[in-house]
Design an enzyme around this catalytic site. Structure first.
Site, PDB file in Angstrom:
ATOM      1  N   LEU A  61       0.815  -1.221   0.000  1.00 33.10           N
ATOM      2  CA  LEU A  61       0.000   0.000   0.000  1.00 33.10           C
ATOM      3  C   LEU A  61       0.845   1.266   0.000  1.00 33.10           C
ATOM      4  CD1 LEU A  61      -2.777  -1.029   2.558  1.00 33.10           C
ATOM      5  CD2 LEU A  61      -2.754  -1.315   0.063  1.00 33.10           C
ATOM      6  N   HIS A  62       0.321   2.277  -0.683  1.00 42.10           N
ATOM      7  CA  HIS A  62       0.934   3.611  -0.708  1.00 42.10           C
ATOM      8  C   HIS A  62      -0.172   4.631  -0.468  1.00 42.10           C
ATOM      9  CE1 HIS A  62      -0.798   3.754  -4.698  1.00 42.10           C
ATOM     10  NE2 HIS A  62      -0.117   2.671  -5.048  1.00 42.10           N
ATOM     11  N   HIS A 102      -3.542   4.314  -2.389  1.00 47.28           N
ATOM     12  CA  HIS A 102      -4.510   3.374  -1.809  1.00 47.28           C
ATOM     13  C   HIS A 102      -5.189   4.011  -0.584  1.00 47.28           C
ATOM     14  CE1 HIS A 102      -1.555   0.246  -3.488  1.00 47.28           C
ATOM     15  NE2 HIS A 102      -2.687  -0.056  -4.088  1.00 47.28           N
ATOM     16  N   ARG A 143       4.195  -1.155  -7.918  1.00 42.82           N
ATOM     17  CA  ARG A 143       5.320  -1.623  -8.737  1.00 42.82           C
ATOM     18  C   ARG A 143       6.512  -0.656  -8.695  1.00 42.82           C
ATOM     19  NH1 ARG A 143       0.820  -3.527 -11.644  1.00 42.82           N
ATOM     20  NH2 ARG A 143       0.878  -5.782 -12.039  1.00 42.82           N
TER      21      ARG A 143
HETATM   22  P1  AMP Z   1      -3.824  -2.147  -6.816  1.00 38.57           P
HETATM   23  O1  AMP Z   1      -3.416  -2.521  -5.431  1.00 38.57           O
HETATM   24  O2  AMP Z   1      -2.719  -1.657  -7.670  1.00 38.57           O
HETATM   25  O3  AMP Z   1      -4.700  -3.199  -7.455  1.00 38.57           O
HETATM   26  O4  AMP Z   1      -4.768  -0.870  -6.648  1.00 38.57           O
HETATM   27  C1  AMP Z   1      -5.882  -0.887  -5.798  1.00 38.57           C
HETATM   28  C2  AMP Z   1      -6.691   0.373  -6.043  1.00 38.57           C
HETATM   29  O5  AMP Z   1      -5.895   1.518  -5.771  1.00 38.57           O
HETATM   30  C3  AMP Z   1      -7.143   0.488  -7.516  1.00 38.57           C
HETATM   31  O6  AMP Z   1      -8.462   1.013  -7.564  1.00 38.57           O
HETATM   32  C4  AMP Z   1      -6.138   1.458  -8.078  1.00 38.57           C
HETATM   33  O7  AMP Z   1      -6.604   2.167  -9.196  1.00 38.57           O
HETATM   34  C5  AMP Z   1      -5.914   2.383  -6.884  1.00 38.57           C
HETATM   35  N1  AMP Z   1      -4.653   3.110  -7.028  1.00 38.57           N
HETATM   36  C6  AMP Z   1      -3.457   2.591  -7.385  1.00 38.57           C
HETATM   37  N2  AMP Z   1      -2.533   3.563  -7.485  1.00 38.57           N
HETATM   38  C7  AMP Z   1      -3.172   4.732  -7.175  1.00 38.57           C
HETATM   39  C8  AMP Z   1      -2.764   6.098  -7.105  1.00 38.57           C
HETATM   40  N3  AMP Z   1      -1.511   6.466  -7.378  1.00 38.57           N
HETATM   41  N4  AMP Z   1      -3.684   7.030  -6.762  1.00 38.57           N
HETATM   42  C9  AMP Z   1      -4.961   6.651  -6.483  1.00 38.57           C
HETATM   43  N5  AMP Z   1      -5.409   5.394  -6.532  1.00 38.57           N
HETATM   44  C10 AMP Z   1      -4.535   4.438  -6.882  1.00 38.57           C
END
Ligand code: AMP
Length: 288
Positions: A33-34, A37, A192
């Site tokens: 998570l960042h 998220h 990533r």
């Molecule tokens: P992931 O863990 O990459 O599957 O992402 C989970 C959710 O977080 C998805 O709805 C992504 O679009 C969202 N997300 C990922 N990166 C960002 C970001 N930089 N800003 C806002 N939402 C994000």
């Protein structure tokens, strides 16, 4: 924060909450998570009685096995971040919990995503969006949320999930899309990015700079010269671009000549070393 690992236990607990009139806001993630998220978690907290995040690295959406194996996992830190953010529930299932019959079963089930599966990420990552739909449908049937919070960072994925919930037999859920959070240099936050070196993270901001260049130079004429210049800029900075393109914000059909009014989005995917980065910039009000 309460941690659930069993789908049946979570489902039962949430059923009681729903009967008591509580609303559930759901943030599906793959962890590592960042702040991007956490901005979604924050939105879910503000808009709902219960904010629920899931962490599940979904094997069925990885068309590249190497990407799956190398996907960053930082569970302990993620739990701390979610606690600190005020998240109420974390769902942390195993693969067997989500796919009790195995990940290769029910392959005959195909979601009709139309054109979305044939362009950009759909074309470059065969099967990826089918896997996204499988996991989102399964998670949604366990959680039965009122609202799902998604990031515009994954523009095409937002469109796919909207499409999924428009298909017959899907649960009625509200989808809310939040803007992309970026590093100070413009790089879109992404799990990533952890796989990039400090030097690569600086270089990676070139994608956003190319978007700004396109946005600032686009005129009501042919866009191919502009896109070619941007592609070359990425190559000059060590990227291997899959695509950089301007597309209709609502159906992602390519736009070769922009009239300055049509809702449009710039989309890019490019490799930096072994890491494939995607990003986008709407050229008008966000539509995803
Ligand atoms: P992931 O863990 O990459 O599957 O992402 C989970 C959710 O977080 C998805 O709805 C992504 O679009 C969202 N997300 C990922 N990166 C960002 C970001 N930089 N800003 C806002 N939402 C994000």
């Amino acid at each position: 924060m309460i941690l659930f690992k069993k789908a049946s236990e979570l489902h039962k607990w949430l059923e009681i909450q729903r009967k008591n009139g509580k609303t559930i806001g759901f943030v599906p993630t793959m962890g590592a998570l960042h702040k991007g998220h956490l901005s979604l978690v924050d939105a879910a907290i503000k808009a709902n009685d219960i904010a629920l995040a899931s962490i599940f690295v979904n094997p069925t959406q990885f068309n590249d096995p190497n990407d799956f194996v190398k996907y960053p996992v930082t569970i302990e830190r993620d739990i701390e971040s979610l606690e600190a953010a005020g998240c109420n529930i974390l769902f942390l299932p195993s693969v067997a919990e989500i796919y009790p019959e195995g990940i290769n079963s029910d392959q005959s089930q195909v979601y009709d995503l139309g054109q979305l599966e044939r362009v950009f990420e759909g074309a470059y990552r065969p099967g990826h969006f089918q896997g996204v739909c499988r996991v989102v449908e399964r998670l949604t049937r366990i959680v039965i949320p009122h609202t799902i919070f998604l990031g515009q960072k994954d523009y095409q994925q937002c469109m796919v999930i909207r499409k999924l919930f428009s298909l017959p037999g899907q649960l009625p859920v509200t989808i809310i899309v939040h803007p992309t959070l970026r590093e100070p240099n413009g790089l879109a936050m992404s799990s990533r990015n952890m796989r990039l070196s400090a030097e690569e993270r600086e270089k990676a901001a070139e994608i956003y700079k190319c978007f700004q260049f396109i946005r600032d130079h686009i005129t009501n004429s042919d866009t191919s010269d502009l896109l070619q210049t941007a592609t070359q800029r990425l190559r000059d900075n060590g990227f291997k671009p899959d695509y950089i393109a301007i597309a209709d914000a609502q159906d992602l059909s390519p736009i070769l000549t922009w009239d300055g009014k049509q809702p449009a989005v710039i989309l890019a995917a490019a490799w930096l070393g072994e890491v494939r980065l995607i990003d986008n910039m709407p050229l008008s009000e966000p539509q995803a």
